[in-house]
Design an enzyme around this catalytic site. Structure first.
Site, PDB file in Angstrom:
ATOM      1  N   ALA A 233     -62.064 -34.448  10.902  1.00 31.29           N
ATOM      2  CA  ALA A 233     -62.598 -35.117   9.709  1.00 31.29           C
ATOM      3  C   ALA A 233     -64.089 -35.411   9.779  1.00 31.29           C
ATOM      4  CB  ALA A 233     -61.823 -36.411   9.458  1.00 31.29           C
ATOM      5  N   GLY A 236     -66.242 -37.379   7.144  1.00 32.98           N
ATOM      6  CA  GLY A 236     -65.266 -37.487   6.059  1.00 32.98           C
ATOM      7  C   GLY A 236     -65.607 -36.940   4.697  1.00 32.98           C
ATOM      8  N   GLY A 237     -66.553 -36.014   4.588  1.00 33.32           N
ATOM      9  CA  GLY A 237     -66.869 -35.445   3.279  1.00 33.32           C
ATOM     10  C   GLY A 237     -65.659 -34.841   2.594  1.00 33.32           C
ATOM     11  N   LYS A 238     -64.899 -34.042   3.334  1.00 31.16           N
ATOM     12  CA  LYS A 238     -63.720 -33.385   2.746  1.00 31.16           C
ATOM     13  C   LYS A 238     -62.555 -34.372   2.621  1.00 31.16           C
ATOM     14  CE  LYS A 238     -65.241 -28.908   4.477  1.00 31.16           C
ATOM     15  NZ  LYS A 238     -66.376 -29.425   5.262  1.00 31.16           N
ATOM     16  N   ASP A 256     -60.426 -37.342  14.419  1.00 29.25           N
ATOM     17  CA  ASP A 256     -61.599 -36.710  15.034  1.00 29.25           C
ATOM     18  C   ASP A 256     -61.690 -37.164  16.485  1.00 29.25           C
ATOM     19  OD1 ASP A 256     -64.074 -35.097  13.726  1.00 29.25           O
ATOM     20  OD2 ASP A 256     -64.730 -36.167  15.516  1.00 29.25           O
ATOM     21  N   ASP A 283     -57.930 -39.082  21.279  1.00 34.73           N
ATOM     22  CA  ASP A 283     -58.349 -39.380  22.657  1.00 34.73           C
ATOM     23  C   ASP A 283     -57.355 -38.834  23.680  1.00 34.73           C
ATOM     24  OD1 ASP A 283     -56.328 -41.101  22.005  1.00 34.73           O
ATOM     25  OD2 ASP A 283     -57.477 -42.947  22.314  1.00 34.73           O
ATOM     26  N   ASP A 301     -60.820 -28.091   9.598  1.00 32.34           N
ATOM     27  CA  ASP A 301     -62.223 -27.722   9.341  1.00 32.34           C
ATOM     28  C   ASP A 301     -62.848 -27.545  10.720  1.00 32.34           C
ATOM     29  OD1 ASP A 301     -64.663 -27.288   8.172  1.00 32.34           O
ATOM     30  OD2 ASP A 301     -65.083 -29.409   7.799  1.00 32.34           O
ATOM     31  N   CYS A 354     -67.761 -23.230   8.622  1.00 26.43           N
ATOM     32  CA  CYS A 354     -69.025 -22.979   7.912  1.00 26.43           C
ATOM     33  C   CYS A 354     -69.792 -21.884   8.665  1.00 26.43           C
ATOM     34  CB  CYS A 354     -69.856 -24.250   7.757  1.00 26.43           C
ATOM     35  SG  CYS A 354     -70.192 -25.138   9.285  1.00 26.43           S
TER      36      CYS A 354
END
Length: 404
Positions: A233, A236-238, A256, A283, A301, A354
């Site tokens: 994540a 957190g944009g998506k 994350d 973790d 992502d 990306c």
């Protein structure tokens, strides 16, 4: 354009930190812009854009200036002189610009521009990888587009407003935007502006997110009430886009390995009015195993080379190393193997990067589908987005479905 000494000094100081101390360009520029409260928007734009420009064209400018790393301040002033000369800016009568060979600079530029890796200012190895994976025609077009300044794209937070209302609100605040065909929530700024100081941003009416990145949440095909896991994540944009598509109904688990990024997501979620997100730090393998066979949708992502977003991060090409690319491909496959197990039967998974390299994208999906973990999945569709054809960031996304 007239050059101002204090602004030029700021650029040179920034380049010293980026080139010689390995600092990230965006962080350096953030600090530089706080340097003098008297600077207006044009002054700040000059510092930011000139610094980014010289970072972007580092190899080409260094070749023209005949300087080598590590760059001392005299070297950096010579590169600055190359930048100014090629921009058609008259050099002031300062000691740093004494004996600048203006005609030679233009001649060297014409000569070196015949060689792609110099013209596009990239390391040899990146040029070789791009050529090998995309072929000469496509790679030449793509890397040229990656050297253009990226547009500023906003994503409307549909939990709070509509695209049309947001456009009118921003117009009243002196910011003009336009719609982008095929992007339901996107607005493109007609002229660059600092949107983060607007009331609209502070009220959570939008986030800054490239148009290509906005396609990913749509690709995931989420519905209100679902259980969705965003496995990488970050800030957190998506995640926030998914929340708006789900109308704040259902559950999103944002995961994350970096707790600091999830803390930023928490702040952004509050501003966006998002309250169906649960944050989990990866973790150990325990948080992942707890979600095996539980999710309607999983977004991966994946970490990648970032070769699709060099327009935004021009310093990334100087930090990237061939060994990193080898390591990240292993990580990508590992993440696919592990995180796919969270998808429940008849659930869906999106793998996205990306990057524009097939070895990070469709080849990873093919490898996964041939594996034991991927045997239960089928590829529904995938999408390759190139900067030179879309005008936006380079991206890849694949939608997979787990069989019942």
């Amino acid at each position: 354009m007239r050059l101002h000494r204090n602004l030029c000094f700021a650029v040179i100081d920034g380049l010293t930190l980026i080139f010689n101390e390995g600092k990230y360009a965006d962080k350096v520029i953030q600090q530089l812009l706080k340097r003098d409260k008297r600077w207006g928007s044009r002054d700040r734009a000059f510092v930011a854009e000139t610094t980014y420009d010289i970072v972007r064209w580092k190899r080409l400018y260094a070749e023209i200036a005949e300087v080598k790393e590590p760059f001392d301040r005299d070297n950096l002033w010579r590169m600055f002189a190359v930048w100014a000369t090629l921009k058609g800016i008259k050099l002031p009568d300062w000691k740093y610009f004494e004996n600048t060979p203006t005609r030679k600079i233009k001649g060297r530029f014409d000569e070196l521009s015949k060689i792609r890796k110099l013209r596009e200012s990239i390391p040899d190895w990146i040029d070789e990888v791009g050529l090998e994976e995309l072929g000469e025609t496509m790679w030449t077009k793509e890397i040229a587009k990656q050297n253009e300044q990226a547009d500023v794209i906003l994503r409307t937070n549909t939990l709070k407003t509509t695209k049309e209302k947001l456009q009118n609100i921003l117009h009243d605040q002196g910011i003009e935007t336009e719609f982008i065909k095929g992007h339901d929530s996107a607005l493109k700024l007609i002229e660059r502006a600092n949107v983060f100081v607007t009331d609209a941003f502070k009220k959570g009416l939008f986030e800054v997110q490239d148009a290509s990145s906005q396609l990913v949440a749509d690709f995931l095909d989420v519905k209100p009430g679902m259980k969705v896991v965003d496995t990488c994540a970050g800030a957190g944009g998506k995640t926030l886009h998914i929340a708006s598509l789900m109308e704040n109904k259902g559950q999103i688990v944002a995961m994350d390995i970096y707790e600091s990024k999830l803390k930023k997501l928490k702040i952004r979620a509050r501003r966006n009015g998002v309250h169906n997100v649960e944050l989990k730090v990866i973790d150990s393998t325990k948080p992942i195993k707890k979600l095996y066979n539980k999710a309607d949708r999983v977004l991966i992502d994946a970490p990648c080379s970032g070769l699709g977003v060099l327009r935004r991060n021009p310093d990334a090409k100087w930090k990237l190393e061939p060994e990193f690319l080898d390591r990240i491909r292993v990580t990508q496959q590992d993440v696919l193997q592990q995180y796919s197990r969270m998808v429940k039967p008849e659930g869906k998974l999106v793998y996205a990067t990306c990057s524009v390299l097939p070895s990070e994208n469709q080849n990873q999906v093919k490898t996964f589908l041939k594996s034991e973990a991927g045997a239960n999945f089928s590829l529904i569709k995938d999408k390759k987005v190139f900067a030179h054809t879309s005008g936006f960031d380079g991206f890849y996304m694949a939608l997979l479905e787990r069989k019942s």
